[in-house]
Design a protein around this motif. Structure first.
Motif, PDB file in Angstrom:
ATOM      1  N   UNK A   1     -12.263  -5.511 -33.864  1.00 62.10           N
ATOM      2  CA  UNK A   1     -12.905  -5.327 -35.176  1.00 62.10           C
ATOM      3  C   UNK A   1     -14.262  -4.652 -34.972  1.00 62.10           C
TER       4      UNK A   1
ATOM      5  N   UNK B   1     -22.900  -6.461 -43.451  1.00 64.93           N
ATOM      6  CA  UNK B   1     -22.773  -7.139 -44.741  1.00 64.93           C
ATOM      7  C   UNK B   1     -21.631  -8.142 -44.747  1.00 64.93           C
TER       8      UNK B   1
ATOM      9  N   UNK C   1     -19.992 -11.469 -42.483  1.00 62.18           N
ATOM     10  CA  UNK C   1     -20.381 -12.462 -41.477  1.00 62.18           C
ATOM     11  C   UNK C   1     -19.797 -12.083 -40.125  1.00 62.18           C
TER      12      UNK C   1
ATOM     13  N   UNK D   1     -25.090 -12.413 -34.765  1.00 62.96           N
ATOM     14  CA  UNK D   1     -26.111 -13.471 -34.788  1.00 62.96           C
ATOM     15  C   UNK D   1     -26.398 -13.964 -33.363  1.00 62.96           C
TER      16      UNK D   1
ATOM     17  N   UNK E   1     -30.063 -13.622 -31.483  1.00 65.37           N
ATOM     18  CA  UNK E   1     -30.779 -14.781 -30.929  1.00 65.37           C
ATOM     19  C   UNK E   1     -31.096 -14.597 -29.439  1.00 65.37           C
TER      20      UNK E   1
ATOM     21  N   UNK F   1     -39.963 -13.145 -33.769  1.00 61.82           N
ATOM     22  CA  UNK F   1     -38.704 -13.876 -33.948  1.00 61.82           C
ATOM     23  C   UNK F   1     -37.765 -13.299 -35.001  1.00 61.82           C
ATOM     24  N   UNK F   2     -37.980 -12.049 -35.368  1.00 61.09           N
ATOM     25  CA  UNK F   2     -37.089 -11.387 -36.318  1.00 61.09           C
ATOM     26  C   UNK F   2     -36.616 -10.073 -35.716  1.00 61.09           C
ATOM     27  N   UNK F   3     -35.379  -9.690 -36.029  1.00 55.65           N
ATOM     28  CA  UNK F   3     -34.882  -8.407 -35.537  1.00 55.65           C
ATOM     29  C   UNK F   3     -34.100  -7.686 -36.634  1.00 55.65           C
TER      30      UNK F   3
ATOM     31  N   UNK G   1     -40.268  -9.809 -43.001  1.00 55.25           N
ATOM     32  CA  UNK G   1     -39.650 -10.356 -44.210  1.00 55.25           C
ATOM     33  C   UNK G   1     -40.235  -9.753 -45.477  1.00 55.25           C
TER      34      UNK G   1
ATOM     35  N   UNK H   1     -23.698 -20.721 -39.863  1.00 57.65           N
ATOM     36  CA  UNK H   1     -23.850 -19.355 -39.330  1.00 57.65           C
ATOM     37  C   UNK H   1     -24.839 -18.562 -40.195  1.00 57.65           C
ATOM     38  N   UNK H   2     -24.747 -18.734 -41.510  1.00 57.23           N
ATOM     39  CA  UNK H   2     -25.661 -18.008 -42.404  1.00 57.23           C
ATOM     40  C   UNK H   2     -27.107 -18.461 -42.185  1.00 57.23           C
TER      41      UNK H   2
ATOM     42  N   UNK I   1     -28.431 -19.592 -39.399  1.00 58.57           N
ATOM     43  CA  UNK I   1     -28.883 -18.974 -38.138  1.00 58.57           C
ATOM     44  C   UNK I   1     -29.155 -17.486 -38.351  1.00 58.57           C
ATOM     45  N   UNK I   2     -28.276 -16.853 -39.073  1.00 59.77           N
ATOM     46  CA  UNK I   2     -28.402 -15.419 -39.370  1.00 59.77           C
ATOM     47  C   UNK I   2     -29.706 -15.126 -40.115  1.00 59.77           C
ATOM     48  N   UNK I   3     -29.968 -15.903 -41.170  1.00 62.36           N
ATOM     49  CA  UNK I   3     -31.195 -15.700 -41.946  1.00 62.36           C
ATOM     50  C   UNK I   3     -32.424 -15.906 -41.078  1.00 62.36           C
ATOM     51  N   UNK I   4     -32.318 -16.857 -40.163  1.00 61.55           N
ATOM     52  CA  UNK I   4     -33.474 -17.206 -39.351  1.00 61.55           C
ATOM     53  C   UNK I   4     -33.836 -16.097 -38.365  1.00 61.55           C
ATOM     54  N   UNK I   5     -32.855 -15.376 -37.857  1.00 59.93           N
ATOM     55  CA  UNK I   5     -33.169 -14.351 -36.855  1.00 59.93           C
ATOM     56  C   UNK I   5     -33.171 -12.930 -37.437  1.00 59.93           C
ATOM     57  N   UNK I   6     -32.338 -12.678 -38.449  1.00 58.08           N
ATOM     58  CA  UNK I   6     -32.290 -11.323 -39.020  1.00 58.08           C
ATOM     59  C   UNK I   6     -33.220 -11.170 -40.224  1.00 58.08           C
ATOM     60  N   UNK I   7     -33.498 -12.266 -40.896  1.00 52.53           N
ATOM     61  CA  UNK I   7     -34.491 -12.222 -41.963  1.00 52.53           C
ATOM     62  C   UNK I   7     -34.014 -11.534 -43.228  1.00 52.53           C
TER      63      UNK I   7
ATOM     64  N   UNK J   1     -31.402  -8.419 -44.385  1.00 51.18           N
ATOM     65  CA  UNK J   1     -29.944  -8.474 -44.275  1.00 51.18           C
ATOM     66  C   UNK J   1     -29.327  -9.273 -45.412  1.00 51.18           C
ATOM     67  N   UNK J   2     -28.436  -8.630 -46.154  1.00 50.89           N
ATOM     68  CA  UNK J   2     -27.766  -9.310 -47.264  1.00 50.89           C
ATOM     69  C   UNK J   2     -26.255  -9.255 -47.069  1.00 50.89           C
ATOM     70  N   UNK J   3     -25.616 -10.301 -47.483  1.00 53.45           N
ATOM     71  CA  UNK J   3     -24.162 -10.390 -47.355  1.00 53.45           C
ATOM     72  C   UNK J   3     -23.514 -10.002 -48.665  1.00 53.45           C
TER      73      UNK J   3
ATOM     74  N   UNK K   1     -17.545 -12.557 -46.696  1.00 50.84           N
ATOM     75  CA  UNK K   1     -16.323 -12.391 -45.916  1.00 50.84           C
ATOM     76  C   UNK K   1     -16.661 -12.348 -44.424  1.00 50.84           C
ATOM     77  N   UNK K   2     -15.700 -12.731 -43.617  1.00 49.05           N
ATOM     78  CA  UNK K   2     -15.865 -12.768 -42.163  1.00 49.05           C
ATOM     79  C   UNK K   2     -14.535 -12.321 -41.580  1.00 49.05           C
ATOM     80  N   UNK K   3     -14.577 -11.241 -40.805  1.00 55.05           N
ATOM     81  CA  UNK K   3     -13.325 -10.694 -40.278  1.00 55.05           C
ATOM     82  C   UNK K   3     -13.311 -10.736 -38.758  1.00 55.05           C
TER      83      UNK K   3
END
Lengths: 442, 442
Positions: free
Chosen positions: A90, A95, A97, A102, A106, A117-119, A302, B24-25, B27-33, B36-38, B44-46
């Protein structure tokens, strides 16, 4: 600037090349046009790569002491397998998950000081620097950017406008200020920190005086296109502090020094013991796959993300992440930075020995496996030093080794072997250098 | 602009999601800030992709009617094999001789009118548009850029400044002028060409009056973020002519319409029977590998190349070229544009039938497999039309099909299936649409 902007290049008629190559070059010029230039008097053409080596159509091997994209070696089987495996399963965009995105984010952030701490992922170093400038300008509310005199930070409109190294044809931003480095200014190393800080403070004052204000100090943590200026470690600290106190952001451009090249540290800014606000990544991040990133502090990252809706179609796609993940695993597992440090020491000692034996080397600077080697005899003029450096690059190329030139006068050899190089490769390079230097100083 | 800039997105607490996904979301928000929007109320997660289909961790299939990067289908074995084979052999940059780079450049340029005979490679559509603006500004000696009212042309500083679709938080360039399209302005199609030309001429006059001058008309040849405005073919011709006569360059942004999506033509501008000066490429060019390009006329391209020394580290690297080469081969061999035209016709007929049966569809526009479907009942207000479109997108997602919204009011469904879609996929989508529309109009 009167210096040829890319002296190490092919010029038709200058050197004997085969009919087959001439024909290919004619077709190339006809469809790619004037933007595309070939390196070396006699261009190189490779059909296979493996580790430190590239092979031409006749099977002749070339030792790569220049490319810092395939930093873990050409055609790395483990990284290629990771990419192919991910591509077959894949390739998701950000956009959706995706745990691997992630996880890698990290792992990457864990290699930075905890404030960073952000990327946000991009595809190229230019995109990283362009985005970092947008973030800094939004966060500071100002436009001014301070760079080094011969800085190069990218190919986008905004980064080209803060890249004096691109030459007079590219308009600089009215909001950019350039600061000189001690070495090219003839300032001794013990005054380097004070000299840098004083110039940065004076640039800030000028930007404020004109109502432009300070958005960012944007610097290579190894000043690469300025001629590889690295020492003394820490000399940028006062300038960094001045910018942060004035409300600007410090952007460490790690596109070239990052991912272990400086030897003792994963990131070049660590060697200077400063913590920037934003860090830009690129070239070696995926060992060849186009991936870059901006890593930074939460507040400016942010603030930008919440208002500006940054969305990069390919940035952070799962195949690029798979490549970058494999790179990071290998860097840690094989202790690549430590290895780069050891090989850098061996190379430096060898070069110092050569300099004593033959002359022709006026200075040697390095951090890990990033070297600048100043060429020229005492008392020679700029043009002849430049010609001598170019001659060495081409002699070494004919001897089967790839390097190039850099610096304001293009009389500094830029030497950046892949980080996996071994003692035998260092020694092979030193032999070729000795042979070339003997010829040019004779 | 009061419209939510990305209405089709996940908002915490709005929909029931699993604990595993919540974690997972977080953790994602915490590092990507915040950048990033879903997508979708329930993200969805593939874990696997194949052709038209994506599969979630529970093995549930989703039909992709949205992504225009994997335009020849997800995880294409032939394209992946071409990439893996090239990556295992050599990944060369463009400063070395590489026949494959020249071969592909010639094949690509051969798909354009003969005036457009130069190509420069980039890594992303944003880089392509950013570079095209630099070329146009250098060639014209002017700064002014004309775009459509809700244009989106990229994430770099320079492209974001000419992208009104990004919303009020992003400062527009003082040199940008926006022109409205006939549809959103309530102008009938027979007056579309005159309306467009008049606005372009008036923008040129204003730019000249202020001493800014006209550098470029930068337009999607399918006005995508404006709501997919495509008809009548040729309506842009008068505006194109006006810009070229005034000394500006016309940049056709083919990042979305290009590579056969419009059905009858490889490039969207061909449908309008105009020849632009520069054409920008991206998204589907490598079916997932980050590669883009600017194709253009010799004079502005070479003028830029000769003075500005454009060098893009990853642009034109051999692995990206291998992917793009495989894409072009498949497009020609499998007559993908013709197939996209046929499937587009089937989809349009089905949608027209649905519109008659149920209402709720106010308009259907398409070129090939690029559709805009206006949602709303007669007399409903903007907010409720937007809510209805969003509801359909999420109902369809729950039914296992991916689409999203676009347009000034985000009440237009954006439907862009991979070009390999078959009658069975079209019919499956129409069933899901019918079910969703029946629910929202009930």
């Amino acid at each position: 600037m009167s210096t040829d902007l890319m002296p190490n290049r092919f010029t038709p008629g200058e050197a004997q090349i085969s009919t087959r190559e001439s024909e290919l070059i004619a077709r190339r010029d006809s469809v790619l046009g004037a933007s595309y230039r070939l390196q070396y008097r006699r261009p190189v053409h490779f059909v296979r790569g493996e580790g430190m080596w590239l092979f031409d159509p006749d099977g002749r091997p070339y030792l790569d002491f220049y490319n810092n994209v395939p930093s873990l070696g050409h055609c790395h089987p483990e990284i290629n397998a990771a990419m192919a495996e991910q591509a077959s399963r894949i390739s998701a965009n950000t956009r959706y998950l995706e745990p691997r995105l992630v996880d890698y984010a990290e792992r990457l952030v864990a290699t930075f000081p905890q404030e960073l701490n952000r990327v946000v992922f991009t595809c190229t170093g230019s995109e990283s620097n362009d985005l970092a400038l947008r973030i800094a300008r939004l966060a500071s509310g100002s436009e001014g950017v301070i760079v080094s005199s011969h800085a190069y930070h990218g190919t986008s409109a905004a980064t080209a406008m803060v890249s004096p190294n691109l030459g007079d044809a590219i308009k600089l931003s009215p909001a950019v200020r350039m600061v000189s480095l001690h070495g090219p200014s003839g300032i001794p190393e013990r005054q380097a920190a004070a000299f840098f800080e004083e110039q940065v403070r004076s640039a800030i004052a000028d930007l404020n005086r004109r109502g432009i204000g300070i958005a960012a100090l944007l610097i290579d943590t190894i000043f690469s296109s300025d001629g590889v200026w690295v020492d003394p470690p820490g000399f940028i600290a006062g300038g960094v502090k001045a910018v942060q106190e004035a409300g600007g952001l410090v952007i460490a451009d790690e596109v070239q020094p990052g991912f272990g090249r400086t030897g003792t540290h994963m990131w070049g800014f660590g060697r200077h013991e400063v913590v920037p606000d934003l860090v830009t990544l690129g070239k070696p991040m995926g060992n060849g796959f186009p991936i870059g990133a901006v890593v930074g502090r939460k507040a400016p990252m942010d603030r930008f993300g919440a208002t500006a809706r940054y969305s990069n179609t390919f940035g952070g796609n799962t195949v690029g992440i798979a490549a970058a993940d494999a790179v990071l695993t290998i860097l840690h597992r094989d202790r690549i930075p430590e290895h780069a440090h050891a090989m850098g020491e061996r190379l430096k000692m060898g070069l110092e020995h050569l300099a004593k034996l033959h002359g022709g080397i006026r200075g040697i600077r390095n951090a890990g496996l990033f070297f600048g080697i100043d060429i020229g005899l005492d008392g020679t003029r700029e043009a002849s030093r430049r010609a001598m450096a170019l001659e060495i690059v081409n002699l070494v190329r004919e001897n089967g080794i790839l390097i190039s030139t850099t610096g304001a006068n293009e009389d500094t050899l830029k030497v950046r072997p892949p980080l996996i190089c071994q003692a035998e490769h260092v020694d092979r390079f030193l032999e070729a250098m000795e042979s070339a230097i003997r010829k040019v100083v004779a």
